[in-house]
Design a protein around this motif. Structure first.
Motif, PDB file in Angstrom:
ATOM      1  N   TRP A  38      32.118  36.841  51.836  1.00 25.17           N
ATOM      2  CA  TRP A  38      32.250  37.996  52.737  1.00 25.17           C
ATOM      3  C   TRP A  38      32.381  39.286  51.941  1.00 25.17           C
ATOM      4  N   ALA A  39      33.046  39.205  50.793  1.00 28.37           N
ATOM      5  CA  ALA A  39      33.282  40.400  49.987  1.00 28.37           C
ATOM      6  C   ALA A  39      32.101  40.760  49.096  1.00 28.37           C
ATOM      7  N   GLY A  40      31.035  39.957  49.148  1.00 25.54           N
ATOM      8  CA  GLY A  40      29.827  40.328  48.417  1.00 25.54           C
ATOM      9  C   GLY A  40      29.461  39.458  47.248  1.00 25.54           C
ATOM     10  N   ALA A  41      30.200  38.384  46.991  1.00 21.22           N
ATOM     11  CA  ALA A  41      29.888  37.522  45.852  1.00 21.22           C
ATOM     12  C   ALA A  41      28.721  36.599  46.167  1.00 21.22           C
ATOM     13  N   ASP A  42      27.834  36.424  45.205  1.00 21.72           N
ATOM     14  CA  ASP A  42      26.758  35.455  45.315  1.00 21.72           C
ATOM     15  C   ASP A  42      27.217  34.196  44.584  1.00 21.72           C
ATOM     16  N   LEU A  43      27.613  33.187  45.335  1.00 18.62           N
ATOM     17  CA  LEU A  43      28.139  31.967  44.739  1.00 18.62           C
ATOM     18  C   LEU A  43      27.134  30.826  44.784  1.00 18.62           C
ATOM     19  N   SER A  44      25.853  31.180  44.851  1.00 19.35           N
ATOM     20  CA  SER A  44      24.819  30.157  44.741  1.00 19.35           C
ATOM     21  C   SER A  44      24.607  29.835  43.260  1.00 19.35           C
ATOM     22  N   GLY A  45      23.776  28.839  42.987  1.00 16.60           N
ATOM     23  CA  GLY A  45      23.495  28.478  41.604  1.00 16.60           C
ATOM     24  C   GLY A  45      24.408  27.383  41.099  1.00 16.60           C
ATOM     25  N   ASN A  46      24.360  27.147  39.788  1.00 13.71           N
ATOM     26  CA  ASN A  46      25.139  26.056  39.200  1.00 13.71           C
ATOM     27  C   ASN A  46      26.583  26.498  38.945  1.00 13.71           C
ATOM     28  N   ALA A  47      27.375  25.556  38.449  1.00 13.85           N
ATOM     29  CA  ALA A  47      28.805  25.820  38.265  1.00 13.85           C
ATOM     30  C   ALA A  47      29.049  26.961  37.281  1.00 13.85           C
ATOM     31  N   LEU A  48      28.245  27.040  36.219  1.00 14.48           N
ATOM     32  CA  LEU A  48      28.433  28.094  35.226  1.00 14.48           C
ATOM     33  C   LEU A  48      28.157  29.475  35.817  1.00 14.48           C
ATOM     34  N   SER A  49      27.068  29.595  36.565  1.00 14.88           N
ATOM     35  CA  SER A  49      26.735  30.891  37.146  1.00 14.88           C
ATOM     36  C   SER A  49      27.788  31.313  38.165  1.00 14.88           C
ATOM     37  N   ARG A  50      28.317  30.346  38.928  1.00 16.10           N
ATOM     38  CA  ARG A  50      29.363  30.683  39.888  1.00 16.10           C
ATOM     39  C   ARG A  50      30.626  31.149  39.184  1.00 16.10           C
ATOM     40  N   ALA A  51      30.946  30.514  38.049  1.00 12.59           N
ATOM     41  CA  ALA A  51      32.131  30.914  37.294  1.00 12.59           C
ATOM     42  C   ALA A  51      31.979  32.338  36.762  1.00 12.59           C
ATOM     43  N   VAL A  52      30.783  32.658  36.283  1.00 11.80           N
ATOM     44  CA  VAL A  52      30.534  34.019  35.781  1.00 11.80           C
ATOM     45  C   VAL A  52      30.680  35.039  36.903  1.00 11.80           C
ATOM     46  N   ARG A  53      30.147  34.726  38.082  1.00 10.26           N
ATOM     47  CA  ARG A  53      30.223  35.658  39.209  1.00 10.26           C
ATOM     48  C   ARG A  53      31.652  35.818  39.706  1.00 10.26           C
ATOM     49  N   ARG A  54      32.441  34.740  39.640  1.00 13.41           N
ATOM     50  CA  ARG A  54      33.843  34.872  40.020  1.00 13.41           C
ATOM     51  C   ARG A  54      34.585  35.788  39.039  1.00 13.41           C
ATOM     52  N   THR A  55      34.208  35.726  37.760  1.00 15.44           N
ATOM     53  CA  THR A  55      34.818  36.626  36.786  1.00 15.44           C
ATOM     54  C   THR A  55      34.496  38.075  37.114  1.00 15.44           C
ATOM     55  N   VAL A  56      33.244  38.317  37.490  1.00 12.94           N
ATOM     56  CA  VAL A  56      32.841  39.677  37.858  1.00 12.94           C
ATOM     57  C   VAL A  56      33.635  40.174  39.060  1.00 12.94           C
ATOM     58  N   ILE A  57      33.797  39.315  40.056  1.00 14.36           N
ATOM     59  CA  ILE A  57      34.513  39.757  41.249  1.00 14.36           C
ATOM     60  C   ILE A  57      36.017  39.884  40.982  1.00 14.36           C
ATOM     61  N   ARG A  58      36.532  39.131  40.003  1.00 16.19           N
ATOM     62  CA  ARG A  58      37.923  39.351  39.600  1.00 16.19           C
ATOM     63  C   ARG A  58      38.115  40.792  39.125  1.00 16.19           C
ATOM     64  N   LEU A  59      37.150  41.306  38.392  1.00 19.98           N
ATOM     65  CA  LEU A  59      37.237  42.685  37.913  1.00 19.98           C
ATOM     66  C   LEU A  59      37.219  43.666  39.078  1.00 19.98           C
ATOM     67  N   ARG A  60      36.402  43.361  40.088  1.00 14.31           N
ATOM     68  CA  ARG A  60      36.374  44.204  41.280  1.00 14.31           C
ATOM     69  C   ARG A  60      37.717  44.164  42.006  1.00 14.31           C
ATOM     70  N   ILE A  61      38.280  42.964  42.119  1.00 18.56           N
ATOM     71  CA  ILE A  61      39.586  42.820  42.769  1.00 18.56           C
ATOM     72  C   ILE A  61      40.651  43.571  41.979  1.00 18.56           C
ATOM     73  N   MET A  62      40.575  43.503  40.650  1.00 18.14           N
ATOM     74  CA  MET A  62      41.543  44.213  39.816  1.00 18.14           C
ATOM     75  C   MET A  62      41.503  45.706  40.092  1.00 18.14           C
ATOM     76  N   GLY A  63      40.288  46.244  40.226  1.00 17.61           N
ATOM     77  CA  GLY A  63      40.150  47.674  40.465  1.00 17.61           C
ATOM     78  C   GLY A  63      40.646  48.098  41.833  1.00 17.61           C
ATOM     79  N   LEU A  64      40.449  47.239  42.837  1.00 19.17           N
ATOM     80  CA  LEU A  64      40.805  47.600  44.213  1.00 19.17           C
ATOM     81  C   LEU A  64      42.204  47.163  44.618  1.00 19.17           C
ATOM     82  N   CYS A  65      42.614  45.985  44.151  1.00 18.84           N
ATOM     83  CA  CYS A  65      43.843  45.378  44.667  1.00 18.84           C
ATOM     84  C   CYS A  65      44.942  45.247  43.619  1.00 18.84           C
ATOM     85  N   GLY A  66      44.598  45.345  42.325  1.00 15.61           N
ATOM     86  CA  GLY A  66      45.595  45.232  41.283  1.00 15.61           C
ATOM     87  C   GLY A  66      45.429  43.982  40.429  1.00 15.61           C
TER      88      GLY A  66
END
Length: 223
Positions: free
Chosen positions: A102-130
């Protein structure tokens, strides 16, 4: 029948309480949705009741604080509904990923690509939520989803998302596969406008606070 709580040795009429934004030191100062849940569940007064899934609790805390007063009162039934929603880690992760989509993450693909995208969205969460929500991704995903739903969707759509999160891991969802949760997510991403009115979900007049903006386009893939 009037319901009472003796939290902290103070008798509180639960039926008379109105939902307020923020956290509170005692029911006398007010209650948010999750604090009301803690009273109903007979837990220590808190906006982080142990009986509630961390993902769902984070979403509802953030959404509760942003809604108009009238819409916030319409959340009251969920104070009961979320009791007992805490579930095994596999269920929490699926709920977390629905919020991330819902927040915009693309979690398709293999496990490695999903892990990388979760790292990217962690940075977004850090900027917005702390930093804390970024480190605790289950809470961060719920908080971020609350911001996105509030900014881009109407109140009824938010309720549909909460309902979908509650269905994850239940017998109904197991019988139907991921149909319910996926349908809610895919519909919102494909057509980010208020969903049709359904009985019991209100009148579809939006969030009543002037903050519902234009929906995002092509923010995620669900595969």
């Amino acid at each position: 029948m009037t319901r009472w709580s003796n939290s902290g040795g103070t008798a509180v009429n639960l039926d008379s309480l109105r939902l307020d934004p923020g956290s509170h030191r005692s029911p006398r100062d007010g209650v948010c949705l999750l604090e009301l849940t803690s009273l109903l569940a007979e837990e220590e007064f808190s906006d982080r009741p142990r009986c509630v899934c961390k993902v769902i609790a984070a979403f509802l805390r953030g959404w509760n604080d942003r809604l108009s007063h009238a819409e916030r009162q319409r959340l009251r039934p969920y104070a009961n509904r979320v009791i007992g929603s805490r579930a095994p880690r596999a269920v929490s992760r699926r709920r977390r990923d629905i919020c991330l989509i819902w927040a915009g993450a693309d979690l398709s693909g293999n496990a490695l690509s999903r892990a990388v995208r979760r790292t990217v969205i962690r940075l977004r969460i850090m900027g917005l939520c702390g930093i804390g929500p970024a480190l605790r991704l289950s809470e961060g995903a719920g908080d971020l989803a609350a911001r996105v739903v509030f900014a881009h969707y109407d109140f009824e759509t938010g309720l549909r998302l909460v309902d979908a999160l509650l269905e994850v891991g239940t017998e109904r969802e197991s019988r139907d596969g991921d149909v319910l949760a996926r349908a809610v997510v895919e519909r919102a991403l494909r057509d980010p406008v208020p969903l049709p009115h359904e009985p019991g979900l209100g009148n579809g007049n939006g969030n009543g606070n002037g903050h519902r903006g234009k929906g995002p386009t092509e923010v995620a893939k669900v595969e």
